[in-house]
Scaffold this motif. Sequence first.
Motif, PDB file in Angstrom:
ATOM      1  N   SER A   7       0.869  -1.148  -0.013  1.00 31.29           N
ATOM      2  CA  SER A   7      -0.077   0.117  -0.109  1.00 31.29           C
ATOM      3  C   SER A   7       0.769   1.235   0.018  1.00 31.29           C
ATOM      4  N   SER A   8       1.885   1.118  -0.658  1.00 30.36           N
ATOM      5  CA  SER A   8       2.869   2.501  -0.846  1.00 30.36           C
ATOM      6  C   SER A   8       2.327   3.580  -1.818  1.00 30.36           C
ATOM      7  N   ALA A   9       1.547   2.887  -2.917  1.00 33.05           N
ATOM      8  CA  ALA A   9       1.299   3.963  -4.043  1.00 33.05           C
ATOM      9  C   ALA A   9       0.548   5.254  -3.352  1.00 33.05           C
ATOM     10  N   PRO A  10      -0.381   4.867  -2.426  1.00 35.21           N
ATOM     11  CA  PRO A  10      -1.192   6.204  -2.262  1.00 35.21           C
ATOM     12  C   PRO A  10      -0.251   7.313  -1.250  1.00 35.21           C
ATOM     13  N   ARG A  11       0.593   6.463  -0.480  1.00 30.60           N
ATOM     14  CA  ARG A  11       1.310   7.492   0.288  1.00 30.60           C
ATOM     15  C   ARG A  11       2.489   8.275  -0.464  1.00 30.60           C
ATOM     16  N   LEU A  12       2.923   7.656  -1.591  1.00 29.30           N
ATOM     17  CA  LEU A  12       3.892   8.405  -2.409  1.00 29.30           C
ATOM     18  C   LEU A  12       3.158   9.023  -3.496  1.00 29.30           C
ATOM     19  N   HIS A  13       1.894   8.988  -3.776  1.00 31.83           N
ATOM     20  CA  HIS A  13       1.170   9.683  -4.919  1.00 31.83           C
ATOM     21  C   HIS A  13       1.251  11.144  -4.758  1.00 31.83           C
ATOM     22  N   GLU A  14       0.703  11.786  -3.597  1.00 35.54           N
ATOM     23  CA  GLU A  14       0.815  12.988  -3.348  1.00 35.54           C
ATOM     24  C   GLU A  14       2.344  13.790  -3.770  1.00 35.54           C
ATOM     25  N   GLN A  15       3.080  12.921  -2.955  1.00 35.60           N
ATOM     26  CA  GLN A  15       4.791  13.657  -3.273  1.00 35.60           C
ATOM     27  C   GLN A  15       5.107  13.534  -4.749  1.00 35.60           C
ATOM     28  N   ARG A  16       4.512  12.576  -5.614  1.00 29.82           N
ATOM     29  CA  ARG A  16       4.979  12.627  -6.977  1.00 29.82           C
ATOM     30  C   ARG A  16       4.016  13.596  -7.720  1.00 29.82           C
ATOM     31  N   VAL A  17       2.943  13.976  -7.362  1.00 25.74           N
ATOM     32  CA  VAL A  17       2.210  14.811  -7.998  1.00 25.74           C
ATOM     33  C   VAL A  17       2.757  16.455  -7.595  1.00 25.74           C
ATOM     34  N   HIS A  19      10.720  19.832 -26.931  1.00 26.67           N
ATOM     35  CA  HIS A  19       9.731  20.272 -25.911  1.00 26.67           C
ATOM     36  C   HIS A  19      10.322  20.176 -24.591  1.00 26.67           C
ATOM     37  N   LYS A  20       9.846  20.927 -23.482  1.00 26.32           N
ATOM     38  CA  LYS A  20      10.258  20.581 -22.114  1.00 26.32           C
ATOM     39  C   LYS A  20       9.611  19.211 -21.549  1.00 26.32           C
ATOM     40  N   ASN A  21      10.313  18.391 -21.077  1.00 23.39           N
ATOM     41  CA  ASN A  21      10.028  17.112 -20.721  1.00 23.39           C
ATOM     42  C   ASN A  21       9.670  17.179 -19.227  1.00 23.39           C
ATOM     43  N   ILE A  22       8.515  16.858 -18.790  1.00 27.17           N
ATOM     44  CA  ILE A  22       8.059  16.933 -17.692  1.00 27.17           C
ATOM     45  C   ILE A  22       8.055  15.343 -17.075  1.00 27.17           C
ATOM     46  N   MET A  23       8.854  14.971 -16.214  1.00 32.02           N
ATOM     47  CA  MET A  23       8.812  13.452 -15.791  1.00 32.02           C
ATOM     48  C   MET A  23       7.758  13.156 -14.952  1.00 32.02           C
ATOM     49  N   ILE A  24       7.220  12.118 -15.333  1.00 33.01           N
ATOM     50  CA  ILE A  24       5.679  11.779 -14.738  1.00 33.01           C
ATOM     51  C   ILE A  24       5.708  10.236 -14.521  1.00 33.01           C
ATOM     52  N   VAL A  48      -6.672   5.183 -10.263  1.00 32.22           N
ATOM     53  CA  VAL A  48      -5.537   4.823 -10.785  1.00 32.22           C
ATOM     54  C   VAL A  48      -4.421   6.010 -11.227  1.00 32.22           C
ATOM     55  N   GLU A  49      -3.321   5.608 -11.326  1.00 37.75           N
ATOM     56  CA  GLU A  49      -2.402   6.675 -11.906  1.00 37.75           C
ATOM     57  C   GLU A  49      -2.435   6.452 -13.499  1.00 37.75           C
ATOM     58  N   PRO A  50      -1.933   7.191 -14.360  1.00 38.75           N
ATOM     59  CA  PRO A  50      -1.980   7.480 -15.746  1.00 38.75           C
ATOM     60  C   PRO A  50      -1.243   6.259 -16.460  1.00 38.75           C
ATOM     61  N   LEU A  51      -0.136   5.709 -15.905  1.00 38.78           N
ATOM     62  CA  LEU A  51       0.786   4.821 -16.570  1.00 38.78           C
ATOM     63  C   LEU A  51       0.195   3.379 -16.076  1.00 38.78           C
TER      64      LEU A  51
END
Length: 503
Positions: free
Chosen positions: A61-71, A111-116, A133-136
């Motif tokens: 369950s690490s994705a929800p915790r990390l998601h906000e930081q990634r955004v 173009h300017k590459n935004i890492m997602i 879900v996240e986009p990838l």
Amino acid sequence: MEPAVSLAVCALLFLLWVRVKGLEFVLIHQRWVFVCLFLLPLSLIFDIYYYVRAWVVFKLSSAPRLHEQRVRDIQKQVREWKEQGSKTFMCTGRPGWLTVSLRVGKYKKTHKNIMINLMDILEVDTKKQIVRVEPLVTMGQVTALLTSIGWTLPVLPELDDLTVGGLIMGTGIESSSHRYGLFQHICTAYELVLADGSFVRCTPMENSDLFYAVPWSCGTLGFLVAAEIRIIPAKKYIKLRFEPVRGLEAICDKFTHESQQPENHFVEGLLYSLHEAVIMTGVMTDEAEPSKLNSIGNYYKPWFFKHVENYLKTNREGLEYIPLRHYYHRHTRSIFWELQDIIPFGNNPIFRYLFGWMVPPKISLLKLTQGETLRKLYEQHHVVQDMLVPMKCLPQALHTFHNDIHVYPIWLCPFILAELYVDIGAYGEPRVKHFEARSCMRQLEKFVRSVHGFQMLYADCYMDREEFWEMFDGSLYHRLRKQLGCQDAFPEVYDKICKAARH
């Protein structure tokens, strides 16, 4: 040790052959050698890594915790771009070769590459019947998780590597779309980072204009960072009926009739010539007749489109029970029927039993290693197109496809908008004399516009700007681009995807 020595000797001989012939010759004329020796094992390693990673992330369950930081990191990148003067357009930093689309995104270099780095399932809420879900996140990830807990998406496109972001920003369809519509129609919320670095959530009730403009926008209104998608209870099997039909009028009548029947959970047609097809209808069920159970997803099984063709060749109807996940990804192993052009003997029983467990090669790796010469050959002598036309125009459309490109099999998939439509998918080498990609495709695009149809934007598009906006209603899209400050931040969708704009 003997197998290892034999493998080493084979590898050495292959490298010597490549040295003599040249790498380009091998990649173009004997591509199956390179694919079988290198891309299949590498694809398997990729699959194992991503499967294990997704499983560990979900269990911890690490994705929800990390998601906000990634955004927040994405927002930071956008704000830094703005502070540095907004000198170029922005785009996602995901390399172009990683996408399923065969189009080469040259804009990535300028173009300017935004890492997602957003590739995880965040939450499954069975009470609200929503998966976030996240986009990838890929369709392979989604089915592996959801079917294991008794749920599924109402619309689940076939290929394992199709991503949620691609299916939203582009479009997605499945043989259940005559009931539920396109992939965008099962989405209930989108979360985006906009051109100014702000975060926004949009639903049919909240920021509704943006919610309805995001699909088909190809990342030109903002960066998608999460989506909420409807889920429905799943059953174990698909009870699938196969019916061969001959004669164009009979094919169109049968396909239209079955697409209008609400009791059919799935409807699909494979057209093997202008006058020969197999129409398939399916329903979900938890019960199966053991003698009619067919696990078509097993690596040693015949490719699905070849299996279906047997019903046509033997002129018999059939009934089979197919495990749900096997049905969803029925075209994955053969990449519909594209793999037969890459590995001509791929459906041979000996090859399937010995090496089928490594199939298919990743489309992304095929793109990465094709080289400029092969890419141009594909561009001029290969068609990968999905055209969406009203069902009432199906006979005329099939005649047009036959005359303009003559590619078979053709995939038929019904879907509902304001009326019943059909996706006509053509993938392969055209068999018309003197095929010229630009002129033939412009002719086909002109027909699609004339019947108020649409072209899927993942494929090469040859329309000029005026023709493009004749096909698509851009009024809401253009208003939002101006309102959200996108005009200096992202290219217009036409400039991003159309060949006339890119060359």
